[in-house]
Structure formats: C-alpha cells, structure tokens
Design an enzyme around this catalytic site. Structure first.
Site, PDB file in Angstrom:
ATOM      1  CB  SER A 142      -4.184   9.314   2.139  1.00  0.00           C
ATOM      2  OG  SER A 142      -5.725   9.783   1.196  1.00  0.00           O
ATOM      3  CE1 TYR A 155      -4.100   5.219  -1.991  1.00  0.00           C
ATOM      4  CE2 TYR A 155      -5.170   6.175  -1.414  1.00  0.00           C
ATOM      5  CZ  TYR A 155      -4.210   6.302  -2.016  1.00  0.00           C
ATOM      6  OH  TYR A 155      -3.383   7.203  -1.904  1.00  0.00           O
TER       7      TYR A 155
HETATM    8  P1  NAD Z   1       3.889   8.669  -7.176  1.00  0.00           P
HETATM    9  O1  NAD Z   1       3.653   7.322  -7.719  1.00  0.00           O
HETATM   10  O2  NAD Z   1       4.463   9.962  -7.801  1.00  0.00           O
HETATM   11  O3  NAD Z   1       4.814   8.082  -5.699  1.00  0.00           O
HETATM   12  C1  NAD Z   1       5.027   7.225  -5.576  1.00  0.00           C
HETATM   13  C2  NAD Z   1       6.864   6.611  -4.855  1.00  0.00           C
HETATM   14  O4  NAD Z   1       6.706   5.518  -4.772  1.00  0.00           O
HETATM   15  C3  NAD Z   1       7.222   6.693  -6.908  1.00  0.00           C
HETATM   16  O5  NAD Z   1       9.160   7.130  -6.209  1.00  0.00           O
HETATM   17  C4  NAD Z   1       7.489   4.790  -7.081  1.00  0.00           C
HETATM   18  O6  NAD Z   1       8.589   4.405  -7.788  1.00  0.00           O
HETATM   19  C5  NAD Z   1       7.082   4.461  -5.501  1.00  0.00           C
HETATM   20  N1  NAD Z   1       6.975   2.951  -5.195  1.00  0.00           N
HETATM   21  C6  NAD Z   1       5.352   2.550  -6.156  1.00  0.00           C
HETATM   22  N2  NAD Z   1       5.590   1.358  -5.700  1.00  0.00           N
HETATM   23  C7  NAD Z   1       6.588   0.389  -5.485  1.00  0.00           C
HETATM   24  C8  NAD Z   1       7.433  -0.447  -4.869  1.00  0.00           C
HETATM   25  N3  NAD Z   1       6.953  -1.626  -5.114  1.00  0.00           N
HETATM   26  N4  NAD Z   1       8.145  -0.475  -4.232  1.00  0.00           N
HETATM   27  C9  NAD Z   1       9.374   1.208  -3.787  1.00  0.00           C
HETATM   28  N5  NAD Z   1       8.702   1.646  -4.050  1.00  0.00           N
HETATM   29  C10 NAD Z   1       7.602   2.014  -5.018  1.00  0.00           C
HETATM   30  O7  NAD Z   1       2.791   8.447  -6.185  1.00  0.00           O
HETATM   31  P2  NAD Z   1       2.440  10.142  -4.900  1.00  0.00           P
HETATM   32  O8  NAD Z   1       1.501  10.582  -5.221  1.00  0.00           O
HETATM   33  O9  NAD Z   1       3.823  10.604  -4.280  1.00  0.00           O
HETATM   34  O10 NAD Z   1       2.268   9.411  -3.694  1.00  0.00           O
HETATM   35  C11 NAD Z   1       3.199   8.978  -2.247  1.00  0.00           C
HETATM   36  C12 NAD Z   1       2.185   8.550  -1.041  1.00  0.00           C
HETATM   37  O11 NAD Z   1       1.369   9.427  -0.939  1.00  0.00           O
HETATM   38  C13 NAD Z   1       1.439   7.096  -1.494  1.00  0.00           C
HETATM   39  O12 NAD Z   1       1.506   6.316  -0.495  1.00  0.00           O
HETATM   40  C14 NAD Z   1      -0.316   7.493  -1.616  1.00  0.00           C
HETATM   41  O13 NAD Z   1      -0.654   6.808  -1.904  1.00  0.00           O
HETATM   42  C15 NAD Z   1      -0.271   8.811  -0.797  1.00  0.00           C
HETATM   43  N6  NAD Z   1      -0.938  10.361  -1.415  1.00  0.00           N
HETATM   44  C16 NAD Z   1      -0.914  10.511  -2.182  1.00  0.00           C
HETATM   45  C17 NAD Z   1      -2.105  11.434  -2.605  1.00  0.00           C
HETATM   46  C18 NAD Z   1      -1.864  12.516  -3.886  1.00  0.00           C
HETATM   47  O14 NAD Z   1      -3.047  13.135  -3.658  1.00  0.00           O
HETATM   48  N7  NAD Z   1      -1.334  12.021  -4.710  1.00  0.00           N
HETATM   49  C19 NAD Z   1      -2.874  12.116  -1.622  1.00  0.00           C
HETATM   50  C20 NAD Z   1      -3.153  11.150  -0.657  1.00  0.00           C
HETATM   51  C21 NAD Z   1      -1.857  10.240  -0.338  1.00  0.00           C
END
Ligand code: NAD
Length: 260
Positions: A142, A155
C-alpha cells in the site's frame, strides 16, 4: 508469455485480488482463488473466470489469520495445480482507531493477515520456485507501506513490514529467475475502502458521495481512484520478461499521493 503458468492470489474473492486474478487468467494463467464470501457467489465467480478465459480456476477458502493458513494454502495449490509459479499476496484487512484505543486483538489480526501470512506464503512457495528455476512473487502492500496516516497503526506497521520483507526476498533470490516486488496502491474503491467512506460520511454527517470525494481530495492528487484492473495489469507486467530484472522494489500506483 505467461500461458500455462500457475498462480495463487490470496484474497481474490473481491476487490484488488479479483482484479489481479482476472488479469492473470486473461493471460492463460491457471488460478487458485482464496478469500471469504457467499459460497454460491464464489462458485459462480470461479466457474465464470474458467469459462471466460479457458483456464483452470480453483478455490480454497483458507483463513489466513490461522497460524500456517498461508503455508497450507500454498501446499494445496501446488498439489492441485501441479506447482506454483506466481504467488500474489493480496489478502488484507483494516482497522481504524487511535493508537491508545487500538484493541490488541485487532492489532494481532491485522498483523497476522497483512504481514505474517505474506511471510508464511513466501516461505512455503520459494522451495518449489527455486527447484523449477522460475517464480514471481507480487505483494500487494500500500502507499501505507511507505508513508503513514493517522489511526491506522497496525495496518501501516504491517504494510511497512511487507515492503521490508519484499526487499529481503528480492535480495535472497537476486541471482535466480525469481523476483519479489510490492505494489503500493493509493485509494482503490473496494469494499475495504467503502467501509471507511461510509464511516466518514456518518461521522461527519455528509452524503456518502461527498465523503468519497473528500477522501480522494485529501491524499490523492489525481482525485481518481486506482482501479483493480489497473493493478491487475501492473501485476501481469511484474510477471513478464520485461520485468525480469526488477526485484525488491515497492511500486506506487497512487495518483501522486507519495510524490507530495
Ligand atoms: P477487499 O476487502 O475488497 O478484499 C480483501 C480480500 O481479502 C477479500 O477477498 C477477503 O475475503 C480476503 N480476506 C480477508 N481476510 C481474510 C482471511 N483471514 N483469510 C483469507 N482471506 C481473507 O479489499 P481490497 O481493497 O481489495 O484489498 C486487497 C489488498 O489491497 C489488501 O492487502 C489491502 O490492504 C490492499 N490495499 C487496498 C487499498 C484500497 O484502497 N482498497 C489500497 C492499498 C492497499
């Protein structure tokens, strides 16, 4: 280029992980999906991707908060897909609170899923990649792996940890055809961020649309969300021959957030 490779994308039932799984499948890569959600919806997703791209798509719902959940998931993928060439560590959760009010249980959960599972997955996947002489590891970190914001102690500690781990693995594999890189997205409109927008709208008594615009304006100069499709294409690039000499780096995709 990647046709016939085998990938595991953690947390791919939603958001960024699903974008990466789609982009890899579109390149002819067989994919193991992972993550939570409604069983029928996940099955529709799995079958839909397999049909659309003509590749094998499997699902394992391993809980990555469990001690070696990620290691077991890697071993299951190797067994069922016949090997693992591309590991995308994407699953993640968020909890927002000031440090002095941050519950230890939430801290532990965020560190377990966002950092320890990345270590466990890499640890389990590397021997097979080394034996086959090829591997690509893509960690979804991130912007919060390189800069901080308030109220996200666990985080940000975890994501900085992922960026550090990425560098170590990049160095340890530098002389073989295995790379390890991190993608550092800014705001991406996924369920993880929608929750933060909804909480913000409620706390400030403004409409959800306004809260979304405010969130972007505060941090992301482009004032546009990065999309899961864009991140998927970056992951594909990192797996391509053009990126074979890129390793141990953290690549922002953040509309200028970290340029300020
Ligand atoms: P999201 O909530 O849409 O997806 C998260 C995924 O992780 C889902 O498929 C969920 O079921 C899975 N998950 C959660 N807990 C779990 C567990 N204990 N075991 C297995 N699977 C699990 O979120 P996202 O925004 O797509 O995030 C994905 C990644 O991107 C994360 O690592 C997040 O930190 C990172 N990220 C997101 C953003 C953003 O703006 N959305 C920005 C930077 C980084």
């Amino acid at each position: 280029m990647l046709n016939g490779k085998r990938a595991l994308v953690t947390g791919s039932t939603s958001g960024i992980g699903l974008g990466i799984a789609r982009a890899l499948a579109a390149q002819g890569v067989s994919v193991m999906l992972n993550g939570f959600g409604d069983a029928a919806e996940i099955e529709a997703l799995r079958a839909g991707l397999a049909r659309e791209f003509g590749v094998t798509v499997l699902y394992n719902g391993a809980d990555l908060s469990k001690s070696d959940g990620a290691g077991e998931l890697v071993r299951d993928t190797e067994g069922r897909l016949g090997g693992l060439d591309i590991l995308v560590n994407n699953a993640g959760i968020q909890h927002v609170a000031p440090v002095e009010e941050f519950p230890l249980e939430r801290w532990d959960a965020v560190i377990a899923i966002n950092l320890t599972a990345v270590f466990q997955g890499i640890r389990a996947a590397l021997p097979g990649m080394k034996a086959r002489g090829w591997g690509r590891i893509v960690n979804v970190a991130s912007v919060h792996g390189v800069v901080a914001s308030v109220n996200k102690a666990a985080y940000i500690a975890a994501k900085h940890g992922v960026v550090g781990l990425t560098k170590v693995v990049g160095l340890e594999t530098a002389e073989i055809d295995v790379t390890c890189n991190a993608i550092c997205p800014g705001w991406v409109l996924t369920p993880l961020v929608q929750k933060q927008i909804d909480a913000r709208a409620e706390a400030q008594g403004v409409a959800v649309e306004q809260a979304g615009r405010d969130l972007l304006t505060e941090k992301q100069p482009s004032k546009k969300f990065t999309t899961p499709e864009q991140i998927g294409e970056l992951a594909v690039f990192l797996c391509s021959p053009a990126a074979a000499n890129m390793t141990g780096i953290a690549l922002p995709m953040d509309g200028g957030w970290t340029a300020q």
